[in-house]
Design a protein around this motif. Sequence first.
Motif, short mmCIF file in Angstrom:
data_model
loop_
_atom_site.label_atom_id
_atom_site.label_comp_id
_atom_site.label_asym_id
_atom_site.label_seq_id
_atom_site.Cartn_x
_atom_site.Cartn_y
_atom_site.Cartn_z
N ASP A 97 30.87 42.59 34.99
CA ASP A 97 31.66 42.60 33.76
C ASP A 97 32.41 41.29 33.49
O ASP A 97 32.23 40.69 32.45
N ASN A 98 33.29 40.87 34.39
CA ASN A 98 34.11 39.69 34.16
C ASN A 98 34.12 38.78 35.38
O ASN A 98 34.26 39.26 36.51
N GLY A 99 34.03 37.48 35.12
CA GLY A 99 34.10 36.52 36.22
C GLY A 99 35.52 36.31 36.70
O GLY A 99 35.85 36.55 37.85
N ILE A 100 36.40 35.85 35.80
CA ILE A 100 37.80 35.60 36.12
C ILE A 100 38.64 36.25 35.03
O ILE A 100 38.41 36.04 33.85
N GLY A 101 39.65 37.03 35.44
CA GLY A 101 40.50 37.69 34.48
C GLY A 101 41.98 37.47 34.79
O GLY A 101 42.38 37.43 35.94
N CYS A 102 42.77 37.32 33.73
CA CYS A 102 44.22 37.20 33.82
C CYS A 102 44.79 38.24 32.86
O CYS A 102 44.54 38.16 31.65
N VAL A 103 45.53 39.22 33.39
CA VAL A 103 45.87 40.40 32.61
C VAL A 103 47.33 40.79 32.78
O VAL A 103 47.85 40.79 33.89
N GLY A 104 47.97 41.16 31.68
CA GLY A 104 49.28 41.79 31.72
C GLY A 104 50.42 40.93 31.25
O GLY A 104 50.44 39.72 31.47
#
Length: 169
Positions: free
Chosen positions: A68-75
């Motif tokens: 789905d996602n390589g690198i994620g930054c969330v919140g």
Amino acid sequence: SQADSGSSFAPDCRLLGFYLGVFVRGGSATVAFTHVTDIASATVCGHGIRAELAAATVANNLVESYSDNGIGCVGAGAFCSITGNVVRGIGPVSNQIQTGIQVRTMAGAAVAGNTISDHFHVGANGLAEWSVGIFLVYANPSTNAQLLRDNVFVRNQFNVQRIATAAAF
């Protein structure tokens, strides 16, 4: 990795759960000079590196073979410096939508110097089904606006997609 292989089309990760290569939640961390690979699943979401509600530096990594996602930054309150990485999707596929780098839910990020390639969904029927190199969804306006200029994109269906986030220059 406990991951199997493949992915469901457009899964709801909040309900299904995740396989994660590297997960940072809260606090701060540096993830550098790693090779994150084979984080794929037919039953849950597969993310290479995910920083959630954290301050993270993600630099000089190779992230590939994720569902789905390589690198994620969330919140809200999260801020990630994402620089110098190679983020490689699995190329033309018809059973899933992939994102190379994702910044969402009021997270902010500095995203530069990355090479993002091979995110392509065969048979996509419009914006909601495209695979994309960098995906910003309700991202903090501090996320750099020059994403197209500051990163290298190769063979992505769409290089940058913004939803409810300030437009690129």
